[in-house]
Scaffold this motif. Sequence first.
Motif, PDB file in Angstrom:
ATOM      1  N   TYR A  11      35.471  -4.475 -48.989  1.00 18.11           N
ATOM      2  CA  TYR A  11      35.284  -4.302 -47.545  1.00 18.11           C
ATOM      3  C   TYR A  11      36.222  -3.294 -46.914  1.00 18.11           C
ATOM      4  O   TYR A  11      35.981  -2.825 -45.818  1.00 18.11           O
ATOM      5  CB  TYR A  11      35.405  -5.658 -46.847  1.00 18.11           C
ATOM      6  N   VAL A  53      36.560 -11.182 -44.855  1.00 15.31           N
ATOM      7  CA  VAL A  53      37.131 -10.097 -44.064  1.00 15.31           C
ATOM      8  C   VAL A  53      38.186 -10.640 -43.106  1.00 15.31           C
ATOM      9  O   VAL A  53      39.301 -10.120 -43.028  1.00 15.31           O
ATOM     10  CB  VAL A  53      36.026  -9.349 -43.290  1.00 15.31           C
ATOM     11  N   PRO A  68      29.755  -6.637 -43.759  1.00 15.43           N
ATOM     12  CA  PRO A  68      29.373  -7.892 -44.400  1.00 15.43           C
ATOM     13  C   PRO A  68      28.155  -8.479 -43.697  1.00 15.43           C
ATOM     14  O   PRO A  68      28.076  -8.454 -42.476  1.00 15.43           O
ATOM     15  CB  PRO A  68      30.593  -8.780 -44.181  1.00 15.43           C
TER      16      PRO A  68
END
Lengths: 214, 214
Positions: A71, A33, A24
């Motif tokens: 992610y 996250v 990220p």
Amino acid sequence: MCATRIPTKVKPGRRKRLDPRKPPTQSRAAETVNAVIEAAARILERNGFEGYTTNAIAERAGVSIGSLYQYFPGKEAVTVALIERECALLLADVIKADSIVDYRDAVNHLIHSAVAHQMRRPRLARLLDLEESRLPIRPRIRPASDAIHETVLRILSRSDSPYRGNRKEAVLDVFAIAKGMVDASGEREETDAHQLEKRVRRAIYGYLGMRSVR
Amino acid sequence: MCATRIPTKVKPGRRKRLDPRKPPTQSRAAETVNAVIEAAARILERNGFEGYTTNAIAERAGVSIGSLYQYFPGKEAVTVALIERECALLLADVIKADSIVDYRDAVNHLIHSAVAHQMRRPRLARLLDLEESRLPIRPRIRPASDAIHETVLRILSRSDSPYRGNRKEAVLDVFAIAKGMVDASGEREETDAHQLEKRVRRAIYGYLGMRSVR
DNA sequence: AGCGCACATGAGCTTTTGCTCATATTTTAG
DNA sequence: CTAAAATATGAGCAAAAGCTCATGTGCGCT
């Protein structure tokens, strides 16, 4: 519109990636996250493996399932990230032992770290230990895990250490003893860390051939 | 013919039974039950939790999936039965310690039993330990498990035992130490039982305050 | 022999869960 | 201000796994 879904063909031999998909770059992404990882921790703590699903994690994190998969390539990757996080915390404490001059004090610090770490979030720590040994996740966790092992090895290898056996083996055994006792203690929901620490010391002192202090 | 299936409504709160459904009365049924349990063991040994499914178990056992469900209400029940079987085996060995007069010899026997049990089918033993702590299966396994604990407690409570602390606590700790070391050893596929036994003795002697013999 | 019950079968239904993708929104850069 | 890049969304598909039930077979008993 557009065509019907092309069936996802996954070759059986294909290994699944366990590392995050994209690093990220924006701060909101980092927050996502973190939220996911902490949500995973909370679900494990509260409900155990029951209901530990990607959808549940995303919901609890307050993000969409799509974001989670942006992610993390899969559920295990989330678990790995969580383990890494906790492992790093432990390492940060364990590593302080290096600057403790007295051998016995250093060993005591190691034991204290291990017990304290497990007592902070007992159920979580225990379940993560289970996951760690259940999954062949090793590669990703190795760095932190290795650093911890090396620290212990360094302590046991000091010139004033009375231990004379195979030291690498001793590191593993000491870990096994501490983990075994501490997990079992967590399982029956003990809360007295100090008391537990004393017992772990007895076992490890015995293993290492150190005399107990009365 | 007949109506469409009435969706099986399972209240979320409903606990699943873990005990066998029907006690088999004929011998062929007993064979089926055994085949299922042993098939489960073999799958765990060979492939771990990967592919440990009821369908796979039934297929490997050479019986139909329907037969499996005739005797076991679910997958976990099979696992429980397997754990019970292994636990009973251990108990049969552990209990011999009662007839060993010398205290140190008796303790050594206990340690030997534990190590030997784990070395017999190392992967299976380790995975079953994991399952045992993962599932809240306790009730069904308790009898055998309790009997083992009581045996250890009896040994530690002998008049010639030098141990002076809380004995029930000691039983649990001794178990935790042995299990921790032995599982860790199995995980890294050690094979020298004798060597391992010596290390476990060091830790447990230390814990119990017994002097090591040189 | 033949009745009844224990046992066995397996196609296929249901549920669960991992995961994708077309689309929408926000942020950053020029 | 605008375009492009990053991030977010969530309905819904596919796969995997659990499990049922209608039906068939074999065993024991009178």
